[in-house]
Motif scaffolding. Structure first.
Motif, PDB file in Angstrom:
ATOM      1  N   PRO A   1       0.812  -1.224   0.000  1.00  0.00           N
ATOM      2  CA  PRO A   1       0.000   0.000   0.000  1.00  0.00           C
ATOM      3  C   PRO A   1       0.843   1.271   0.000  1.00  0.00           C
ATOM      4  O   PRO A   1       0.436   2.297  -0.554  1.00  0.00           O
ATOM      5  CB  PRO A   1      -0.824  -0.129   1.281  1.00  0.00           C
ATOM      6  CG  PRO A   1      -0.910  -1.603   1.535  1.00  0.00           C
ATOM      7  CD  PRO A   1       0.402  -2.148   1.074  1.00  0.00           C
ATOM      8  N   ALA A   2       2.027   1.203   0.607  1.00  0.00           N
ATOM      9  CA  ALA A   2       2.902   2.380   0.619  1.00  0.00           C
ATOM     10  C   ALA A   2       3.356   2.735  -0.793  1.00  0.00           C
ATOM     11  O   ALA A   2       3.497   3.911  -1.142  1.00  0.00           O
ATOM     12  CB  ALA A   2       4.113   2.129   1.521  1.00  0.00           C
ATOM     13  N   VAL A   3       3.573   1.716  -1.619  1.00  0.00           N
ATOM     14  CA  VAL A   3       3.976   1.959  -3.005  1.00  0.00           C
ATOM     15  C   VAL A   3       2.812   2.569  -3.781  1.00  0.00           C
ATOM     16  O   VAL A   3       2.999   3.496  -4.584  1.00  0.00           O
ATOM     17  CB  VAL A   3       4.454   0.658  -3.665  1.00  0.00           C
ATOM     18  CG1 VAL A   3       4.791   0.888  -5.134  1.00  0.00           C
ATOM     19  CG2 VAL A   3       5.669   0.113  -2.933  1.00  0.00           C
ATOM     20  N   LEU A   4       1.603   2.064  -3.533  1.00  0.00           N
ATOM     21  CA  LEU A   4       0.438   2.658  -4.186  1.00  0.00           C
ATOM     22  C   LEU A   4       0.276   4.113  -3.759  1.00  0.00           C
ATOM     23  O   LEU A   4      -0.152   4.962  -4.549  1.00  0.00           O
ATOM     24  CB  LEU A   4      -0.815   1.857  -3.835  1.00  0.00           C
ATOM     25  CG  LEU A   4      -0.875   0.443  -4.418  1.00  0.00           C
ATOM     26  CD1 LEU A   4      -2.119  -0.280  -3.920  1.00  0.00           C
ATOM     27  CD2 LEU A   4      -0.847   0.474  -5.936  1.00  0.00           C
ATOM     28  N   GLY A   5       0.623   4.407  -2.527  1.00  0.00           N
ATOM     29  CA  GLY A   5       0.592   5.797  -2.074  1.00  0.00           C
ATOM     30  C   GLY A   5       1.588   6.653  -2.841  1.00  0.00           C
ATOM     31  O   GLY A   5       1.289   7.806  -3.198  1.00  0.00           O
ATOM     32  N   GLN A   6       2.778   6.104  -3.122  1.00  0.00           N
ATOM     33  CA  GLN A   6       3.763   6.825  -3.925  1.00  0.00           C
ATOM     34  C   GLN A   6       3.246   7.055  -5.341  1.00  0.00           C
ATOM     35  O   GLN A   6       3.455   8.131  -5.925  1.00  0.00           O
ATOM     36  CB  GLN A   6       5.069   6.039  -3.974  1.00  0.00           C
ATOM     37  CG  GLN A   6       5.833   5.983  -2.676  1.00  0.00           C
ATOM     38  CD  GLN A   6       7.099   5.155  -2.828  1.00  0.00           C
ATOM     39  OE1 GLN A   6       7.069   3.917  -2.753  1.00  0.00           O
ATOM     40  NE2 GLN A   6       8.207   5.819  -3.059  1.00  0.00           N
TER      41      GLN A   6
END
Length: 508
Positions: A21-26
């Motif tokens: 999810p952190a990558v999707l946030g990026q």
């Protein structure tokens, strides 16, 4: 806007869990910042995997005070070309036309065109598909021709054309070429190209929000704009015509990711042995054909390309050193920018739209895709090879089950060498190239040199093809490198076996 994780049958829980999810946030931040910088009034994106849309997000004002979502309608411009190519291939599969037929067989007005040399061939449909008909690059002109009639296109041809190269010899991005393909489809099918593409390709796949006219769209249609005096100036939408095949489609993140995933699914049996490609109006074989680099594109023709790139049938095909083939296409129309891209290896992809002239949303989409590939490589390969206990950093392709079986057998051989076992798993040339007694001696010396643990799990793996695998075993003073290549035999026999000591100073 917080990225939306897609639920339901189109995005299984396994796929949602595979992307941090952190990558999707990026990824979401990339598109949010573009709106904040004033590149476009609105920006929307989607991430899809082999099983469907995984997440999406949007920013800005789509024109009615609302943030765009995955069902907001944008023009996708030249992403249309993949649909045009698929439509033509469906007619080829039905035996109605040949890709090696000259365009003059379907567009008589082209017979009056003076070719660049006396011995130049008349451009064939294959040349038109691969952007190698010799026409100059024509985006500014071509983007304004959508609504002209067939008669007006004939007038253009009768007035003569310029050529940058002899047909069939070089790449140059040509909208005119795809407009001619649209005419070919219309002539062969006996009805307008837009009807044929819709009935033959789009509707059977359930792409009901992908249409050639704003009036046929089901969702909210975004207005395209261009920058003007620090603000945005709205632009009129053009209607279907003789150039619709070059970029006339409207679509949504949901639909375009579905289309991209369908094209990508042709490689499912290669990615996951035992699975089958998704069925559709264009065969899996023809969809794979579309995604081959048929015509090399020199760097001067694509100066912004960061990887070697070629053109297939309606799509670009990039070659990445770490991730393998990446298929893509951008779309740019007055007021709109679109992009789609996906990895052949694992089906992971991105689509994105913005509503501003020359917004170049492809820049953000490519960055987003690279982020996703960099952080999911290991997860993807573990999922497809069933080797979750191994570190697969560096594996650039899914190895065959036979390669994994050979790796397991070689691992047993390394622990306790046995000539009979070697004969069972290797082709005869292995013993002929280096006799077994010498291989045993070299193995023991290499193990002793680095203090290798022959029964340990690999600490790293690299694969360049499905029948190749290199892995490393840990040691007290370095590591042991093992490499195998299989012969082209269904039995899955090893034709190359090398074991090399890599002392600590070489691995630092």
């Amino acid at each position: 806007m917080t990225p939306t994780h897609r639920a339901g049958s189109d995005a299984p829980a396994g796929d949602r869990a595979a992307i941090d999810p952190a990558v999707l946030g990026q990824v979401d931040d990339l598109f949010r910042e573009r709106v904040e910088r004033g590149i476009a009034p609105s920006s929307v994106w989607g991430v899809f995997g082999a099983d469907g849309l995984v997440a999406s997000g949007g920013h800005g004002d789509r024109g009615d005070g609302r943030v765009p979502d995955a069902d907001t309608v944008y023009r996708i411009a030249s992403c249309t070309k993949s649909v045009t190519a698929a439509t033509l291939l469906s007619l080829v599969a039905d035996g109605l036309v040949s890709l090696d037929a000259p365009v003059t067989a379907f567009v008589p007005a082209f017979a009056g065109v003076t070719l660049p040399t006396p011995d130049s061939p008349v451009p064939t449909l294959r040349m038109l598909l691969t952007m190698s008909a010799g026409f100059p690059t024509d985006d500014p002109w071509g983007d304004r021709q959508e609504s002209i009639s067939d008669d007006e296109l004939d007038d253009v041809l009768r007035a003569g054309l310029l050529f940058d190269s002899v047909p069939g010899t070089a790449f140059a991005y040509s909208n005119l070429g795809y407009a001619l393909l649209g005419r070919v489809v219309s002539v062969v099918a006996g009805r307008p190209f837009t009807e044929v593409a819709s009935d033959v390709v789009l509707r059977p796949l359930g792409l009901d929000d992908t249409v050639f006219s704003e009036h046929d769209a089901h969702g909210y249609v975004v207005t395209g704009v261009r920058p003007h005096h620090g603000d945005f100036e709205p632009l009129p939408l053009t209607g279907p015509g003789a150039f619709s095949a070059i970029g006339g489609l409207y679509s949504t993140v949901t639909d375009l990711s579905r289309w991209a995933r369908h094209l990508s699914s042709a490689f499912a049996p290669i990615r996951r042995p035992g699975t089958v490609a998704e069925d559709g109006p264009v065969s899996a074989a023809d969809r794979r054909l579309m995604q081959q680099a048929m015509r090399h594109i020199p760097r001067r023709a694509e100066p912004g390309a960061g990887r070697p790139v070629g053109y297939g049938f309606g799509v670009f095909v990039e070659q990445d050193d770490h991730h393998g083939a990446i298929v893509s296409h951008s779309g740019g129309y007055p007021g709109f920018s679109a992009h789609m891209r996906w990895s052949v290896r694992d089906g992971l992809g991105v689509v994105a739209f913005e509503n501003a002239t020359q917004a170049k949303v492809a820049v953000a989409a490519e960055t987003a895709h690279d982020l996703l590939l960099a952080t999911t490589t290991g997860e993807s390969n573990r999922a497809t090879t069933g080797t979750s206990n191994r570190s697969t950093t560096g594996v650039t392709t899914t190895v065959l089950p036979e390669t994994r079986d050979a790796q397991a057998a070689v691992s047993r051989l390394l622990v306790a060498w046995d000539d009979d076992l070697a004969d069972t798993i290797c082709t005869p040339n292995v013993a002929m190239d280096v006799p077994y007694d010498r291989r045993r001696q070299a193995l023991e010396a290499a193990v002793a040199q680095v203090g290798a643990d022959r029964s340990a799990a690999p600490v790293q793996e690299v694969s360049s093809t499905p029948t190749h695998l290199r892995w490393w075993l840990p040691g007290t003073s370095g590591r042991l490198r093992v490499e195998i290549r299989l012969a082209p035999l269904a039995a899955g026999l090893v034709q190359t076996l090398t074991v090399t000591a890599e002392p600590a100073e070489r691995t630092a």
